[in-house]
Design a protein around this motif. Structure first.
Motif, short mmCIF file in Angstrom:
data_model
loop_
_atom_site.label_atom_id
_atom_site.label_comp_id
_atom_site.label_asym_id
_atom_site.label_seq_id
_atom_site.Cartn_x
_atom_site.Cartn_y
_atom_site.Cartn_z
N PRO A 23 44.15 32.51 50.87
CA PRO A 23 42.71 32.61 51.13
C PRO A 23 42.03 33.71 50.30
O PRO A 23 40.88 33.54 49.90
CB PRO A 23 42.62 32.91 52.63
CG PRO A 23 43.95 33.52 52.97
CD PRO A 23 44.93 32.84 52.06
N ASN A 24 42.72 34.78 50.01
CA ASN A 24 42.10 35.86 49.23
C ASN A 24 41.83 35.44 47.80
O ASN A 24 40.85 35.87 47.19
CB ASN A 24 42.95 37.14 49.27
CG ASN A 24 42.92 37.76 50.65
OD1 ASN A 24 41.97 37.59 51.41
ND2 ASN A 24 43.98 38.48 50.99
N PHE A 25 42.70 34.60 47.25
CA PHE A 25 42.47 34.09 45.90
C PHE A 25 41.22 33.20 45.88
O PHE A 25 40.37 33.31 44.99
CB PHE A 25 43.69 33.31 45.40
CG PHE A 25 43.54 32.76 44.02
CD1 PHE A 25 43.38 33.61 42.93
CD2 PHE A 25 43.55 31.39 43.80
CE1 PHE A 25 43.23 33.10 41.65
CE2 PHE A 25 43.40 30.88 42.52
CZ PHE A 25 43.24 31.73 41.44
N ASN B 150 35.44 32.42 44.57
CA ASN B 150 34.09 32.14 45.06
C ASN B 150 33.16 33.35 44.90
O ASN B 150 32.01 33.20 44.47
CB ASN B 150 34.12 31.69 46.52
CG ASN B 150 34.55 30.25 46.66
OD1 ASN B 150 34.34 29.45 45.77
ND2 ASN B 150 35.17 29.92 47.77
N LYS B 151 33.66 34.53 45.21
CA LYS B 151 32.82 35.72 45.07
C LYS B 151 32.41 35.93 43.62
O LYS B 151 31.25 36.22 43.32
CB LYS B 151 33.56 36.96 45.59
CG LYS B 151 32.70 38.20 45.57
CD LYS B 151 33.37 39.37 46.26
CE LYS B 151 32.40 40.53 46.27
NZ LYS B 151 32.87 41.62 47.09
N TRP B 152 33.36 35.75 42.70
CA TRP B 152 33.04 35.89 41.28
C TRP B 152 31.96 34.88 40.88
O TRP B 152 30.99 35.23 40.19
CB TRP B 152 34.30 35.69 40.42
CG TRP B 152 34.00 35.79 38.97
CD1 TRP B 152 33.90 36.93 38.22
CD2 TRP B 152 33.69 34.71 38.09
NE1 TRP B 152 33.56 36.62 36.93
CE2 TRP B 152 33.42 35.25 36.82
CE3 TRP B 152 33.61 33.32 38.25
CZ2 TRP B 152 33.09 34.47 35.71
CZ3 TRP B 152 33.28 32.54 37.15
CH2 TRP B 152 33.03 33.12 35.91
N MET B 153 32.13 33.62 41.31
CA MET B 153 31.16 32.58 40.96
C MET B 153 29.77 32.94 41.47
O MET B 153 28.78 32.89 40.74
CB MET B 153 31.61 31.23 41.53
CG MET B 153 30.67 30.08 41.21
SD MET B 153 29.38 29.75 42.43
CE MET B 153 30.32 29.38 43.89
N TRP B 154 29.65 33.34 42.75
CA TRP B 154 28.34 33.66 43.32
C TRP B 154 27.71 34.85 42.61
O TRP B 154 26.49 34.89 42.42
CB TRP B 154 28.44 33.93 44.82
CG TRP B 154 28.78 32.71 45.62
CD1 TRP B 154 29.89 32.51 46.37
CD2 TRP B 154 28.01 31.50 45.73
NE1 TRP B 154 29.86 31.26 46.94
CE2 TRP B 154 28.72 30.62 46.57
CE3 TRP B 154 26.80 31.07 45.20
CZ2 TRP B 154 28.26 29.34 46.90
CZ3 TRP B 154 26.33 29.80 45.53
CH2 TRP B 154 27.05 28.97 46.36
N GLU C 190 33.07 28.69 55.10
CA GLU C 190 32.11 29.77 54.90
C GLU C 190 32.83 31.12 54.79
O GLU C 190 32.45 31.96 53.99
CB GLU C 190 31.08 29.78 56.02
CG GLU C 190 30.12 28.60 55.91
CD GLU C 190 29.21 28.43 57.12
OE1 GLU C 190 29.46 29.05 58.18
OE2 GLU C 190 28.24 27.64 57.00
N GLU C 191 33.89 31.32 55.58
CA GLU C 191 34.66 32.56 55.50
C GLU C 191 35.33 32.70 54.13
O GLU C 191 35.55 33.81 53.66
CB GLU C 191 35.72 32.60 56.61
CG GLU C 191 35.14 32.84 57.99
CD GLU C 191 36.17 32.70 59.10
OE1 GLU C 191 37.33 32.31 58.83
OE2 GLU C 191 35.80 32.98 60.26
N LEU C 192 35.65 31.58 53.49
CA LEU C 192 36.27 31.60 52.16
C LEU C 192 35.23 31.73 51.05
O LEU C 192 35.58 31.81 49.88
CB LEU C 192 37.10 30.33 51.94
CG LEU C 192 38.37 30.21 52.78
CD1 LEU C 192 38.98 28.82 52.63
CD2 LEU C 192 39.37 31.29 52.41
N GLY C 193 33.95 31.73 51.42
CA GLY C 193 32.90 31.90 50.43
C GLY C 193 32.24 30.62 49.94
O GLY C 193 31.46 30.65 49.00
#
Length: 166
Positions: free
Chosen positions: A9-11, A16-20, A141-144
């Motif tokens: 999940p952290n990967f 997702n965080k990088w993309m956003w 949503e928790e995964l981004g």
């Protein structure tokens, strides 16, 4: 949810965080996503997404030359236009190397030939994903991810209005 997302999940959160972070605020509102395939040395032939709705986003990484994303923004879709009748000079060409590019995955698109090693990531929402169980929506949503809450968010009319604003 895939076993990869469950086991790493952290990967998934990192991607997702990088993309956003790459998208400006107006683009963030337009991208609905539930799915994140990572492709290794895969050159997508000309196609239209069959099970995705709304806008898509992609980025690529690696040591390669070529590999541009080609889209046909004037493509009218499978019922109105054969994808093999599209002309190369009508394509919009994007460099996705280390940057996120949004495009309409329901219109014809492909990856140009490349040399070297290329990894690409594509973000999109699956068709009917607005009907998922609430518990799965919370996990995504928790995964981004940003899953659609209704089919109205993914309508063709809204999609093409969104694409015109990009």
């Amino acid at each position: 949810m895939s076993h990869i997302a469950e086991h790493y999940p952290n990967f998934v959160k990192l991607l997702n965080k990088w993309m956003w972070m790459q998208l400006d605020p107006s683009a963030r509102k337009q991208l609905l996503c539930t799915t994140l395939p990572v492709n290794y040395d895969f050159r997508s032939k000309c196609h239209r997404g069959r099970n995705n709705v709304g806008m898509s986003a992609t980025a690529s990484f690696g040591r390669f030359t070529g590999g541009w994303l080609c889209t046909w923004p004037n493509d009218k879709g499978p019922k109105k236009q054969d994808k093999f009748a599209l002309r190369a000079w009508d394509a919009a060409v994007y460099d996705t190397f280390r940057q996120v590019v949004m495009f309409n995955g329901n219109q014809a698109h492909e990856v140009d030939p490349y040399e070297g090693t290329r990894v690409s990531i594509v973000w999109y929402a699956m068709q009917d994903s607005w009907e998922m169980e609430p518990s799965l929506r919370v996990k995504l949503e928790e995964l981004g991810f940003n899953p659609p809450v209704s089919s109205c968010e993914c309508s063709d009319a809204e999609l093409f209005r969104s694409a015109a604003r990009l």
